[in-house]
Design a protein around this motif. Structure first.
Motif, mmCIF file in Angstrom:
data_model
loop_
_atom_site.group_PDB
_atom_site.id
_atom_site.type_symbol
_atom_site.label_atom_id
_atom_site.label_comp_id
_atom_site.label_asym_id
_atom_site.label_seq_id
_atom_site.Cartn_x
_atom_site.Cartn_y
_atom_site.Cartn_z
ATOM 1 N N THR A 123 61.720 79.218 28.820
ATOM 2 C CA THR A 123 62.494 80.296 28.227
ATOM 3 C C THR A 123 63.933 80.144 28.689
ATOM 4 O OG1 THR A 123 62.076 81.736 30.114
ATOM 5 C CG2 THR A 123 60.511 81.859 28.283
ATOM 6 N N THR A 124 64.815 81.025 28.186
ATOM 7 C CA THR A 124 66.228 80.914 28.533
ATOM 8 C C THR A 124 66.453 80.981 30.044
ATOM 9 O OG1 THR A 124 66.768 81.967 26.465
ATOM 10 C CG2 THR A 124 68.504 81.909 28.115
ATOM 11 N N ASN A 125 65.735 81.887 30.713
ATOM 12 C CA ASN A 125 66.018 82.040 32.142
ATOM 13 C C ASN A 125 65.026 81.326 33.063
ATOM 14 O OD1 ASN A 125 64.162 83.966 31.293
ATOM 15 N ND2 ASN A 125 64.609 85.340 33.004
ATOM 16 N N ARG A 126 63.831 81.034 32.549
ATOM 17 C CA ARG A 126 62.868 80.393 33.459
ATOM 18 C C ARG A 126 62.099 79.274 32.761
ATOM 19 N NH1 ARG A 126 61.811 83.301 38.197
ATOM 20 N NH2 ARG A 126 59.636 82.710 38.370
ATOM 21 N N THR A 127 62.090 78.130 33.420
ATOM 22 C CA THR A 127 61.290 77.010 32.928
ATOM 23 C C THR A 127 60.545 76.433 34.123
ATOM 24 O OG1 THR A 127 62.920 76.539 31.219
ATOM 25 C CG2 THR A 127 61.396 74.779 31.746
ATOM 26 N N HIS A 128 59.275 76.124 33.921
ATOM 27 C CA HIS A 128 58.444 75.607 35.013
ATOM 28 C C HIS A 128 57.978 74.191 34.683
ATOM 29 C CE1 HIS A 128 58.324 79.728 36.514
ATOM 30 N NE2 HIS A 128 58.082 80.090 35.260
ATOM 31 N N LEU A 129 57.531 73.501 35.727
ATOM 32 C CA LEU A 129 57.032 72.143 35.541
ATOM 33 C C LEU A 129 55.875 72.136 34.541
ATOM 34 C CD1 LEU A 129 57.242 69.207 36.359
ATOM 35 C CD2 LEU A 129 55.747 69.674 38.319
ATOM 36 N N ARG A 130 55.027 73.176 34.576
ATOM 37 C CA ARG A 130 53.874 73.202 33.673
ATOM 38 C C ARG A 130 54.326 73.295 32.201
ATOM 39 N NH1 ARG A 130 53.823 78.334 36.124
ATOM 40 N NH2 ARG A 130 54.286 80.017 34.650
ATOM 41 N N ASP A 131 55.529 73.846 31.962
ATOM 42 C CA ASP A 131 56.036 73.895 30.582
ATOM 43 C C ASP A 131 56.299 72.476 30.061
ATOM 44 O OD1 ASP A 131 56.060 76.733 30.537
ATOM 45 O OD2 ASP A 131 57.987 76.730 31.595
ATOM 46 N N TYR A 132 56.898 71.663 30.928
ATOM 47 C CA TYR A 132 57.142 70.262 30.543
ATOM 48 C C TYR A 132 55.801 69.532 30.383
ATOM 49 C CZ TYR A 132 62.144 70.596 31.835
ATOM 50 O OH TYR A 132 63.473 70.916 31.905
ATOM 51 N N ALA A 133 54.900 69.781 31.368
ATOM 52 C CA ALA A 133 53.618 69.067 31.366
ATOM 53 C C ALA A 133 52.820 69.381 30.100
ATOM 54 C CB ALA A 133 52.807 69.436 32.620
ATOM 55 N N GLY A 134 52.957 70.639 29.600
ATOM 56 C CA GLY A 134 52.214 71.026 28.402
ATOM 57 C C GLY A 134 52.795 70.421 27.134
ATOM 58 N N ALA A 135 54.018 69.973 27.193
ATOM 59 C CA ALA A 135 54.681 69.499 25.963
ATOM 60 C C ALA A 135 54.797 67.980 25.888
ATOM 61 C CB ALA A 135 56.074 70.125 25.860
ATOM 62 N N ILE A 136 54.723 67.319 27.028
ATOM 63 C CA ILE A 136 54.932 65.861 27.032
ATOM 64 C C ILE A 136 53.736 65.161 26.392
ATOM 65 C CG2 ILE A 136 53.907 65.326 29.292
ATOM 66 C CD1 ILE A 136 56.450 63.595 29.829
ATOM 67 N N GLY A 137 54.000 64.110 25.653
ATOM 68 C CA GLY A 137 52.900 63.412 24.998
ATOM 69 C C GLY A 137 53.399 62.163 24.305
ATOM 70 N N PRO A 138 52.587 61.598 23.401
ATOM 71 C CA PRO A 138 52.957 60.336 22.746
ATOM 72 C C PRO A 138 54.229 60.446 21.904
ATOM 73 C CG PRO A 138 50.752 61.097 22.044
ATOM 74 C CD PRO A 138 51.265 62.091 23.016
ATOM 75 N N GLU A 139 54.544 61.680 21.471
ATOM 76 C CA GLU A 139 55.737 61.858 20.648
ATOM 77 C C GLU A 139 57.028 61.962 21.461
ATOM 78 O OE1 GLU A 139 56.544 62.157 17.069
ATOM 79 O OE2 GLU A 139 54.923 60.750 17.510
ATOM 80 N N THR A 140 56.882 62.048 22.792
ATOM 81 C CA THR A 140 58.065 62.257 23.632
ATOM 82 C C THR A 140 58.870 60.958 23.759
ATOM 83 O OG1 THR A 140 56.717 63.802 24.905
ATOM 84 C CG2 THR A 140 58.861 63.203 25.829
ATOM 85 N N GLY A 141 60.137 60.991 23.341
ATOM 86 C CA GLY A 141 61.004 59.816 23.481
ATOM 87 C C GLY A 141 61.688 59.791 24.830
ATOM 88 N N CYS A 142 62.141 60.964 25.280
ATOM 89 C CA CYS A 142 62.732 61.069 26.615
ATOM 90 C C CYS A 142 62.708 62.512 27.078
ATOM 91 C CB CYS A 142 64.162 60.520 26.653
ATOM 92 S SG CYS A 142 65.373 61.459 25.714
ATOM 93 N N LEU A 143 62.812 62.650 28.396
ATOM 94 C CA LEU A 143 62.986 63.959 29.021
ATOM 95 C C LEU A 143 64.472 64.095 29.299
ATOM 96 C CD1 LEU A 143 60.155 64.051 31.695
ATOM 97 C CD2 LEU A 143 60.724 65.917 30.168
ATOM 98 N N LEU A 144 65.046 65.240 28.937
ATOM 99 C CA LEU A 144 66.486 65.403 29.144
ATOM 100 C C LEU A 144 66.760 66.615 30.021
ATOM 101 C CD1 LEU A 144 69.449 64.663 28.462
ATOM 102 C CD2 LEU A 144 69.233 66.093 26.413
ATOM 103 N N LYS A 145 67.521 66.383 31.089
ATOM 104 C CA LYS A 145 68.013 67.470 31.929
ATOM 105 C C LYS A 145 69.505 67.562 31.687
ATOM 106 C CE LYS A 145 66.961 69.546 35.122
ATOM 107 N NZ LYS A 145 66.722 71.016 35.092
ATOM 108 N N VAL A 146 69.989 68.773 31.363
ATOM 109 C CA VAL A 146 71.423 68.954 31.133
ATOM 110 C C VAL A 146 71.971 69.900 32.177
ATOM 111 C CG1 VAL A 146 73.176 69.813 29.540
ATOM 112 C CG2 VAL A 146 71.207 68.560 28.655
ATOM 113 N N HIS A 147 73.017 69.484 32.842
ATOM 114 C CA HIS A 147 73.652 70.379 33.805
ATOM 115 C C HIS A 147 74.520 71.371 33.033
ATOM 116 C CE1 HIS A 147 75.434 71.883 37.388
ATOM 117 N NE2 HIS A 147 76.642 71.596 36.966
ATOM 118 N N PRO A 148 74.194 72.667 33.092
ATOM 119 C CA PRO A 148 74.989 73.643 32.354
ATOM 120 C C PRO A 148 76.309 73.832 33.064
ATOM 121 C CG PRO A 148 73.208 74.742 33.532
ATOM 122 C CD PRO A 148 73.156 73.290 33.906
#
Ligand SMILES: *Cc1c(COP(=O)(O)O)cnc(C)c1O
Length: 445
Positions: A193-218
Motif C-alpha cells: 500500500t502507499t504507506n506500508r509494504t512487506h516482504l510477503r507482498d513481494y513474495a506473493g507477486a513474484i513469479g515467471p512473469e517478473t522481469g525485475c524487482l525495482l526499488k525506488v528511493h523517494p
C-alpha cells in the motif's frame, strides 16, 4: 522617400558588414545573426528611434554584448545546492577543463595504441569502478530517467516490474516514474500500500512473469508515521531464489556514504546489500554533468548495454569527459557546498551584511534537486528588502536570492568564495537602484 529625407543617410547593409569589428564578429556569430542585428538597428533608425549617424555605434555596441549562447551565469544565493532551474550541479574546475578538451577530436572510442576502435567511454567507466569498488561494471547513459527506461526495457519489456505502491513517485515537473516505466512496454505490478509494504507482498507477486524487482528511493519527499518498507537487503534472498534482477534507483548519485547525509542511499552500500544494479543521476549529489549511471553486476549491465535502446540513450563525449573528471578531480562545487563550514559561512555573510548595511539571520539551506528531503543545511543569510530580489535577478552578474517571508535572503553556501566581491558589487548596485526607484516614486529609501 524625398531626396532630403534623413533616412537616406542610414548606412547601407554592405557598408556596415564591411566594418572591421563587424567582420571580426562574424567569427563568433553566424552570418544570419550579424545581418539580423544590422537590420534591426537600421530599422530603429528608419522608425526615427535613433539618428542615422547613431546606427554604426549602435551596431558595434550590440555586437559587443551579443554572444552565441544566451545562457546567463547566475550566482546561486538560494542555499539550494542542487537547483534544478539553475541546471543542477555546477561543474568542478577539472570537469570544465575536461569539457574544453573533449570539445575537439578525442579518443572517446579509439585505442590510440593500436589505432582501432575501443569501448566508448572506457575512462569514465574505469573512474566509476575505482570510486565504487563493489560494482563489477558500469554504463553511462544520457540521464537517470534514460537509465531507468533502459533497465526496465532490457530486463522486463513485455513482462512485469515489481514495485512497492509507496515508491510510485512523481520526481518533478510532471515526470512520473510509473508512466515512464510503462512507456517501455513493461507492466507495473504494484505491491503493498502507499504507506506500508512487506516482504510477503513481494513474495506473493513474484513469479515467471517478473522481469525485475525495482526499488525506488523517494528522493523528494518523506513518508512519516505508520509506514514500513522493505529494504534492498531484505529483498535480496527473494530475488536470488527466483533468479530475478534487483534494480535500485537511488536518484541522488552518491557513490559511497556521506556522513553529512546519513539517510541518503549510496551505490556502494546498495550493491553490497544485494542490488544487482543501481541507477543514479550524474548531476545531483555527485556534482557532475547530466548523465545516468548504471553500476553493478557485469552480466546485468551487459544486458542493458546490448539492448538496441542503449544506442539511443548513450552519453555524449562531453558528458563522459566531465563525468570522469568529476570523479577523479578535486571536490565538485556541490560537495563543497554541502560540506561548507557554518562558521566560515557566517563570516562571509557578516562581511557582506556589514558592507551593505543589512542584518544576518540564521538560514537553513537545502540539498534540493530531489535529494535528502527534509535535511536542513544550517547556515546564514543576509536579509534584504523583498523588493531587491527582481533587481538582483536582472543585474549583472545575475543573482538568485531566496524570497521568503517577505524578505530577500542571500545564503552564501552555493556562492564560491572567489565570487564574494562580485556579489557585494551586485548587491550594492541593486540597493542603489532600489533607492533611486523609491526616490522617484516618493517612497522611503
Ligand atoms: C532524479 C531522479 C530520477 C531521474 O533522473 P534524471 O537524471 O533527472 O533523469 C529518477 N529516479 C529518481 C529516484 C530520481 O531522484
Amino acid at each position: 522617400m524625398a531626396p532630403d529625407d534623413p533616412r537616406r543617410l542610414i548606412p547601407r547593409t554592405d557598408q556596415l558588414l564591411a566594418l572591421p569589428p563587424v567582420r571580426r564578429a562574424r567569427d563568433r556569430l553566424s552570418e544570419d545573426v550579424v545581418r539580423a542585428l544590422v537590420r534591426e538597428t537600421q530599422d530603429r533608425a528608419r522608425s526615427g528611434e535613433i539618428a542615422p549617424d547613431e546606427v554604426e555605434p549602435a551596431v558595434l555596441a550590440a555586437l559587443e554584448t551579443r554572444s552565441a549562447s544566451s545562457l546567463t551565469p547566475v550566482l546561486n544565493a538560494t542555499g539550494v545546492v542542487v537547483h534544478t532551474n539553475l541546471g543542477r550541479a555546477p561543474l568542478s574546475a577539472a570537469a570544465l577543463d575536461a569539457l574544453v578538451t573533449a570539445g575537439g577530436y578525442v579518443d572517446v572510442e579509439l585505442d590510440l595504441g593500436t589505432g582501432t576502435r575501443s569501448r566508448r567511454g572506457a575512462a569514465a567507466r574505469a573512474a566509476l569502478l575505482a570510486a565504487c569498488p563493489p560494482a563489477q561494471d558500469a554504463l553511462v547513459v544520457n540521464n537517470g530517467a534514460a537509465a531507468l527506461v533502459l533497465a526496465t526495457t532490457a530486463l522486463a519489456a513485455g513482462r512485469e516490474v515489481l514495485i512497492s505502491r509507496g515508491e510510485l513517485v512523481e520526481i518533478g515537473a510532471g515526470f512520473r516514474l510509473p508512466e515512464l516505466i510503462e512507456s517501455t512496454g513493461a507492466r507495473l505490478r504494484e505491491v503493498g500500500t502507499t504507506n506500508r509494504t512487506h516482504l510477503r507482498d513481494y513474495a506473493g507477486a513474484i513469479g515467471p512473469e517478473t522481469g525485475c524487482l525495482l526499488k525506488v528511493h523517494p528522493s523528494n519527499f518523506r513518508l512519516e508515521g505508520f509506514t514500513s518498507g522493505v529494504e534492498v537487503g531484505e529483498l535480496r534472498p527473494l530475488a536470488r531464489a527466483h533468479g530475478v534482477p534487483l534494480v535500485a534507483d537511488l536518484g541522488s548519485g552518491l557513490l559511497t556514504p556521506d556522513p553529512h547525509l546519513p539517510s541518503e542511499p549510496d551505490a556502494a552500500s546498495a550493491l553490497e546489500d544485494g542490488a544487482d544494479i543501481v541507477i543514479a543521476s550524474g548531476d545531483k549529489l555527485l556534482g557532475g554533468p547530466q548523465a545516468g549511471l548504471v553500476l553493478g553486476r557485469s552480466d546485468v549491465v551487459a544486458r542493458l548495454a546490448a539492448h538496441p535502446l542503449a544506442r539511443a540513450v548513450r552519453a555524449d563525449k562531453l558528458a563522459l569527459a566531465a563525468l570522469e573528471a568529476t570523479v577523479t578531480g578535486g571536490p565538485a562545487p556541490v560537495v563543497r557546498a554541502l560540506h561548507a563550514d557554518p562558521d566560515r559561512l557566517r563570516d562571509r555573510a557578516e562581511r557582506l551584511g556589514a558592507a551593505v548595511g543589512a542584518p544576518v539571520v540564521a538560514h537553513d539551506g537545502r540539498v534540493g534537486g530531489g535529494g535528502a528531503p527534509g535535511v536542513p543545511l544550517p547556515g546564514w543569510a543576509v536579509r534584504l528588502p523583498e523588493a531587491v530580489a527582481p533587481l538582483l535577478r536582472s543585474g549583472r552578474p545575475a543573482v538568485l536570492p531566496r524570497v521568503h517571508d517577505r524578505a530577500c535572503l542571500l545564503d552564501l553556501r552555493c556562492v564560491p568564495e572567489t565570487d564574494d566581491e562580485r556579489l557585494h558589487a551586485a548587491v550594492q548596485a541593486a540597493l542603489t537602484a532600489l533607492a533611486a526607484a523609491d526616490g522617484t516614486i516618493g517612497g522611503t529609501p
